[in-house]
Design a protein around this motif. Structure first.
Motif, PDB file in Angstrom:
ATOM      1  N   LYS A   8      27.734   4.271  -8.415  1.00  0.00           N
ATOM      2  CA  LYS A   8      29.181   4.349  -8.234  1.00  0.00           C
ATOM      3  C   LYS A   8      29.688   5.692  -8.719  1.00  0.00           C
ATOM      4  O   LYS A   8      29.315   6.153  -9.789  1.00  0.00           O
ATOM      5  CB  LYS A   8      29.873   3.230  -9.011  1.00  0.00           C
ATOM      6  N   SER A   9      30.549   6.287  -7.913  1.00  0.00           N
ATOM      7  CA  SER A   9      31.178   7.536  -8.295  1.00  0.00           C
ATOM      8  C   SER A   9      32.051   7.313  -9.522  1.00  0.00           C
ATOM      9  O   SER A   9      32.776   6.319  -9.610  1.00  0.00           O
ATOM     10  CB  SER A   9      32.036   8.068  -7.142  1.00  0.00           C
ATOM     11  N   ILE A  10      31.994   8.218 -10.466  1.00  0.00           N
ATOM     12  CA  ILE A  10      32.795   8.107 -11.678  1.00  0.00           C
ATOM     13  C   ILE A  10      34.271   8.383 -11.382  1.00  0.00           C
ATOM     14  O   ILE A  10      35.149   7.731 -11.928  1.00  0.00           O
ATOM     15  CB  ILE A  10      32.269   9.066 -12.767  1.00  0.00           C
ATOM     16  N   HIS A  11      34.547   9.319 -10.480  1.00  0.00           N
ATOM     17  CA  HIS A  11      35.920   9.765 -10.249  1.00  0.00           C
ATOM     18  C   HIS A  11      36.576   9.185  -9.007  1.00  0.00           C
ATOM     19  O   HIS A  11      37.786   9.297  -8.859  1.00  0.00           O
ATOM     20  CB  HIS A  11      35.960  11.295 -10.166  1.00  0.00           C
ATOM     21  N   ARG A  12      35.791   8.602  -8.103  1.00  0.00           N
ATOM     22  CA  ARG A  12      36.359   8.096  -6.854  1.00  0.00           C
ATOM     23  C   ARG A  12      35.880   6.681  -6.594  1.00  0.00           C
ATOM     24  O   ARG A  12      34.924   6.213  -7.188  1.00  0.00           O
ATOM     25  CB  ARG A  12      35.960   9.025  -5.702  1.00  0.00           C
ATOM     26  N   SER A  13      36.549   6.011  -5.681  1.00  0.00           N
ATOM     27  CA  SER A  13      36.193   4.641  -5.328  1.00  0.00           C
ATOM     28  C   SER A  13      35.110   4.695  -4.241  1.00  0.00           C
ATOM     29  O   SER A  13      35.408   4.640  -3.046  1.00  0.00           O
ATOM     30  CB  SER A  13      37.430   3.899  -4.823  1.00  0.00           C
ATOM     31  N   TYR A  14      33.866   4.824  -4.665  1.00  0.00           N
ATOM     32  CA  TYR A  14      32.754   4.981  -3.724  1.00  0.00           C
ATOM     33  C   TYR A  14      31.496   4.404  -4.346  1.00  0.00           C
ATOM     34  O   TYR A  14      31.144   4.741  -5.480  1.00  0.00           O
ATOM     35  CB  TYR A  14      32.548   6.472  -3.410  1.00  0.00           C
ATOM     36  N   ILE A  15      30.837   3.525  -3.590  1.00  0.00           N
ATOM     37  CA  ILE A  15      29.565   2.947  -4.008  1.00  0.00           C
ATOM     38  C   ILE A  15      28.529   3.288  -2.941  1.00  0.00           C
ATOM     39  O   ILE A  15      28.770   3.087  -1.748  1.00  0.00           O
ATOM     40  CB  ILE A  15      29.664   1.419  -4.186  1.00  0.00           C
ATOM     41  N   TYR A  16      27.398   3.804  -3.377  1.00  0.00           N
ATOM     42  CA  TYR A  16      26.301   4.146  -2.477  1.00  0.00           C
ATOM     43  C   TYR A  16      25.114   3.239  -2.780  1.00  0.00           C
ATOM     44  O   TYR A  16      24.746   3.062  -3.939  1.00  0.00           O
ATOM     45  CB  TYR A  16      25.894   5.613  -2.674  1.00  0.00           C
ATOM     46  N   VAL A  17      24.522   2.670  -1.726  1.00  0.00           N
ATOM     47  CA  VAL A  17      23.335   1.827  -1.862  1.00  0.00           C
ATOM     48  C   VAL A  17      22.169   2.559  -1.220  1.00  0.00           C
ATOM     49  O   VAL A  17      22.286   3.067  -0.100  1.00  0.00           O
ATOM     50  CB  VAL A  17      23.546   0.453  -1.183  1.00  0.00           C
ATOM     51  N   GLY A  18      21.032   2.619  -1.913  1.00  0.00           N
ATOM     52  CA  GLY A  18      19.881   3.327  -1.388  1.00  0.00           C
ATOM     53  C   GLY A  18      18.565   2.664  -1.755  1.00  0.00           C
ATOM     54  O   GLY A  18      18.518   1.691  -2.514  1.00  0.00           O
ATOM     55  N   GLY A  70      27.038  -8.573   0.288  1.00  0.00           N
ATOM     56  CA  GLY A  70      26.386  -7.692  -0.682  1.00  0.00           C
ATOM     57  C   GLY A  70      27.389  -6.771  -1.358  1.00  0.00           C
ATOM     58  O   GLY A  70      27.328  -6.540  -2.565  1.00  0.00           O
ATOM     59  N   LYS A  71      28.339  -6.255  -0.578  1.00  0.00           N
ATOM     60  CA  LYS A  71      29.379  -5.392  -1.154  1.00  0.00           C
ATOM     61  C   LYS A  71      30.253  -6.178  -2.118  1.00  0.00           C
ATOM     62  O   LYS A  71      30.655  -5.667  -3.165  1.00  0.00           O
ATOM     63  CB  LYS A  71      30.231  -4.781  -0.047  1.00  0.00           C
ATOM     64  N   GLU A  72      30.540  -7.435  -1.778  1.00  0.00           N
ATOM     65  CA  GLU A  72      31.319  -8.277  -2.683  1.00  0.00           C
ATOM     66  C   GLU A  72      30.564  -8.499  -3.994  1.00  0.00           C
ATOM     67  O   GLU A  72      31.156  -8.477  -5.068  1.00  0.00           O
ATOM     68  CB  GLU A  72      31.657  -9.615  -2.030  1.00  0.00           C
ATOM     69  N   PHE A  73      29.252  -8.716  -3.888  1.00  0.00           N
ATOM     70  CA  PHE A  73      28.430  -8.861  -5.093  1.00  0.00           C
ATOM     71  C   PHE A  73      28.514  -7.619  -5.970  1.00  0.00           C
ATOM     72  O   PHE A  73      28.709  -7.704  -7.178  1.00  0.00           O
ATOM     73  CB  PHE A  73      26.969  -9.141  -4.703  1.00  0.00           C
ATOM     74  N   LEU A  74      28.394  -6.439  -5.355  1.00  0.00           N
ATOM     75  CA  LEU A  74      28.448  -5.192  -6.120  1.00  0.00           C
ATOM     76  C   LEU A  74      29.830  -5.000  -6.752  1.00  0.00           C
ATOM     77  O   LEU A  74      29.933  -4.576  -7.901  1.00  0.00           O
ATOM     78  CB  LEU A  74      28.096  -4.003  -5.231  1.00  0.00           C
ATOM     79  N   LYS A  75      30.879  -5.323  -6.012  1.00  0.00           N
ATOM     80  CA  LYS A  75      32.227  -5.197  -6.561  1.00  0.00           C
ATOM     81  C   LYS A  75      32.437  -6.147  -7.726  1.00  0.00           C
ATOM     82  O   LYS A  75      33.150  -5.823  -8.677  1.00  0.00           O
ATOM     83  CB  LYS A  75      33.270  -5.443  -5.477  1.00  0.00           C
ATOM     84  N   SER A  76      31.791  -7.317  -7.669  1.00  0.00           N
ATOM     85  CA  SER A  76      31.919  -8.271  -8.772  1.00  0.00           C
ATOM     86  C   SER A  76      31.298  -7.720 -10.063  1.00  0.00           C
ATOM     87  O   SER A  76      31.711  -8.077 -11.159  1.00  0.00           O
ATOM     88  CB  SER A  76      31.295  -9.620  -8.416  1.00  0.00           C
ATOM     89  N   LEU A  77      30.304  -6.862  -9.919  1.00  0.00           N
ATOM     90  CA  LEU A  77      29.673  -6.241 -11.091  1.00  0.00           C
ATOM     91  C   LEU A  77      30.637  -5.297 -11.808  1.00  0.00           C
ATOM     92  O   LEU A  77      30.514  -5.073 -13.010  1.00  0.00           O
ATOM     93  CB  LEU A  77      28.410  -5.485 -10.688  1.00  0.00           C
TER      94      LEU A  77
END
Length: 80
Positions: A8-18, A70-77
């Protein structure tokens, strides 16, 4: 071993999965701006990390984490 991760970006609302076979190298590439996709969003924190034995299993998990549920799961974290 293969690794599926979400950063997750520290400064912006962005999550990258790799997916990678060398997480330390790959995370360094994201942090230092060597990846064109994530360069504008650096620096990052590790949001989620999984180790899987085969590439097909890791790819399947990566696809899930990129899906709606999956994105909902990550947002829940983020709320923990």
């Amino acid at each position: 071993m293969f690794y599926v991760y979400a950063i997750k970006s520290i400064h912006r609302s962005y999550i990258y999965v790799g997916l990678t076979d060398n997480f330390e190298r790959r995370f360094h590439q994201h942090q230092s701006g060597q990846n064109r996709t994530t360069k504008p969003y650096a620096p990052f924190i590790i949001l989620h990390f999984e180790e899987l034995p085969t590439r097909p299993e890791a790819r399947s998990r990566e696809i899930y984490l990129k899906s709606g549920s999956g994105k909902e799961f990550l947002k829940s974290l983020l709320n923990k």
